[in-house]
Design a protein around this motif. Structure first.
Motif, PDB file in Angstrom:
ATOM      1  N   TYR A   1      16.645  -6.081  -8.124  1.00 39.21           N
ATOM      2  CA  TYR A   1      15.231  -5.715  -8.245  1.00 39.21           C
ATOM      3  C   TYR A   1      14.525  -6.131  -6.964  1.00 39.21           C
ATOM      4  O   TYR A   1      14.999  -7.000  -6.216  1.00 39.21           O
ATOM      5  N   GLY A   2      13.379  -5.496  -6.698  1.00 37.06           N
ATOM      6  CA  GLY A   2      12.669  -5.806  -5.463  1.00 37.06           C
ATOM      7  C   GLY A   2      11.179  -5.568  -5.577  1.00 37.06           C
ATOM      8  O   GLY A   2      10.721  -4.823  -6.451  1.00 37.06           O
ATOM      9  N   LEU A   3      10.445  -6.227  -4.679  1.00 34.56           N
ATOM     10  CA  LEU A   3       8.988  -6.082  -4.624  1.00 34.56           C
ATOM     11  C   LEU A   3       8.570  -5.924  -3.173  1.00 34.56           C
ATOM     12  O   LEU A   3       9.184  -6.512  -2.268  1.00 34.56           O
TER      13      LEU A   3
ATOM     14  N   GLU B   1       0.830  -1.221   0.000  1.00 36.78           N
ATOM     15  CA  GLU B   1       0.000   0.000   0.000  1.00 36.78           C
ATOM     16  C   GLU B   1       0.860   1.266   0.000  1.00 36.78           C
ATOM     17  O   GLU B   1       0.399   2.340  -0.395  1.00 36.78           O
ATOM     18  N   ASN B   2       2.127   1.151   0.466  1.00 37.20           N
ATOM     19  CA  ASN B   2       2.935   2.369   0.584  1.00 37.20           C
ATOM     20  C   ASN B   2       4.341   2.255  -0.002  1.00 37.20           C
ATOM     21  O   ASN B   2       5.157   3.156   0.153  1.00 37.20           O
ATOM     22  N   PHE B   3       4.615   1.136  -0.713  1.00 39.05           N
ATOM     23  CA  PHE B   3       5.951   0.980  -1.288  1.00 39.05           C
ATOM     24  C   PHE B   3       5.837   0.352  -2.674  1.00 39.05           C
ATOM     25  O   PHE B   3       5.056  -0.576  -2.877  1.00 39.05           O
ATOM     26  N   PRO B   4       6.618   0.868  -3.642  1.00 41.22           N
ATOM     27  CA  PRO B   4       6.515   0.355  -5.021  1.00 41.22           C
ATOM     28  C   PRO B   4       7.442  -0.844  -5.257  1.00 41.22           C
ATOM     29  O   PRO B   4       8.291  -1.178  -4.418  1.00 41.22           O
ATOM     30  N   THR B   5       7.284  -1.472  -6.401  1.00 40.04           N
ATOM     31  CA  THR B   5       8.329  -2.360  -6.897  1.00 40.04           C
ATOM     32  C   THR B   5       9.505  -1.476  -7.289  1.00 40.04           C
ATOM     33  O   THR B   5       9.351  -0.266  -7.452  1.00 40.04           O
ATOM     34  N   PHE B   6      10.704  -2.068  -7.452  1.00 39.90           N
ATOM     35  CA  PHE B   6      11.837  -1.215  -7.807  1.00 39.90           C
ATOM     36  C   PHE B   6      12.924  -1.999  -8.533  1.00 39.90           C
ATOM     37  O   PHE B   6      13.031  -3.220  -8.417  1.00 39.90           O
ATOM     38  N   THR B   7      13.716  -1.268  -9.309  1.00 39.90           N
ATOM     39  CA  THR B   7      14.930  -1.808  -9.915  1.00 39.90           C
ATOM     40  C   THR B   7      16.043  -0.809  -9.629  1.00 39.90           C
ATOM     41  O   THR B   7      15.803   0.400  -9.534  1.00 39.90           O
TER      42      THR B   7
END
Length: 385
Positions: A258-260, A241-247
């Protein structure tokens, strides 16, 4: 006496995400299709298992992927409506890197070029928005607001379920032993012989082993990817709800990771190295990969100090890389009714709806919806096939 109904329009070999999408697209448009899978479904021995994948529209300087992604999003939405289940969570995709990083500047250019909604901000804004992260002052951040998380296991099952609903035949636990080219292609399995007017080979890491038997020595290299889940010391910073996926490029040690957000397991964040040791897919655990965990622990300690130092859960996935990390979407140079989908290089899942459409077009003699020049087999050879 041969009966017409014994010959399929298309046989798809390999029921990972690319094969399942291909079979779904073919059956949806009325083609009599057989989908073969060597392992009993569901299984975790290839590249398509697991509950989550990153998706995004921006693709740096590779515009041909960005163009495909627009339709991939639309097709995922259509699949959601067909199966009545949420398959995509729009939590955004954050691209992280040093301000001078080529990857970062190309992502920004792509987002602007295609009018994709995004935010661009510096380290000071990052500390306000995502205080659990730790980066040097020269880092920059770009949030692709169109991106987010794909519920990958549900997408795979939806493709397979809808394929059967559209009249497709799915046979799992049935490995291919051999393939006999011709006007009618014959696929020999452990359980019998199947025939079709064309065949699509979406073999995942096993393509590296099988394609040479068809005279195709495509440079495919399977890699073991260590999938790590890290526990939050104090919960709540990495919720979906408050953090995106990222590379991220340029992490500690200059690695690409990368992260989820915490989604699959409560309070556990999925952060992985986008690389790993070379493997044989039939012996994926017989390889030393301590260096991957050592690299990840350094990255976690440096940039994610709010996570525990050791991963709570470690799983395995397989990439099948090409030298340029672009896909192979092509027909056999001699037998045009043998179609190859291979080398998805760790970024094929998000594009699978479109890949399935294109492979289906190749298998049925239609003009592909996209320019496939980037995906030709002969790009790897000085003497063109």
């Amino acid at each position: 006496m041969e009966h017409a109904d014994e010959v399929y329009d298309v046989i798809v070999v390999g029921a990972g995400i690319e094969g399942s999408s291909t079979a779904y697209n073919l059956a949806k448009f009325g083609k009599r299709t057989l989908l073969l899978e060597q392992f009993p479904l569901p299984h975790s021995r290839g590249s398509s298992h697991g509950q989550s994948r990153i998706t995004r529209k921006a693709y740096g300087s590779r515009d041909f992927y960005t163009q495909m992604m627009a339709e991939a999003f639309a097709m995922t939405d259509e699949l959601q409506k067909e199966c009545g289940e949420q398959l995509f969570i729009n939590c955004g995709c954050l691209v992280i890197g040093p301000r001078t990083a080529d990857f970062l500047s190309k992502t920004k250019s792509c987002l602007k070029r295609y009018g994709i909604p995004h935010d661009q901000f510096d380290i000071y804004e990052q500390r306000k928005r995502f205080p659990a992260l730790s980066f040097r002052d020269d880092f920059e951040f770009v949030l692709d607001k169109s991106g987010g998380l794909l519920r990958s296991d549900k997408i795979l099952q939806a493709f397979q379920r809808q394929f059967v609903r559209y009249g497709g035949v799915l046979c799992d636990g049935e490995p291919m032993i051999d393939l006999y080219p011709g006007t009618i292609v014959s696929v020999k399995t452990t359980k019998g012989l199947h025939r079709a007017r064309s065949v699509v080979l979406t073999l995942g890491p096993w393509a590296a082993k099988f394609l040479p038997r068809l005279g195709l020595n495509v440079p495919l290299q399977p890699l073991k990817i260590t999938v790590c889940y890290w526990k939050e010391k104090h919960g709540g910073n990495f919720n979906i709800e408050n953090f995106p996926t990222f590379t991220m490029n340029g992490a500690a040690g200059k690695h690409h990771i990368y992260g989820l957000p915490a989604c699959e397991y409560p309070g556990l964040v999925k952060i992985c190295l986008h690389h790993g040791p070379n493997i044989d897919p039939d012996n994926r655990d017989g390889v030393e990969n301590d260096w991957v965990l050592d690299a990840m622990k350094l990255i976690i300690a440096t940039h994610f100090p709010s996570l525990e130092k050791e991963p709570s859960i470690v799983e395995t996935c397989i990439y099948t890389n090409t030298p340029d990390e672009d896909f192979v979407l092509d027909v056999h140079p001699t037998w045009k009714n043998i179609v190859i989908g291979a080398g998805f290089s760790g970024h094929g899942f998000k594009l699978a709806p479109v890949v399935g459409k294109v492979l289906g077009e190749l298998a049925t003699g239609q003009k592909p919806s996209y320019d496939l020049s980037h995906f030709k087999i002969n790009r790897f050879f000085k003497t063109k096939l």
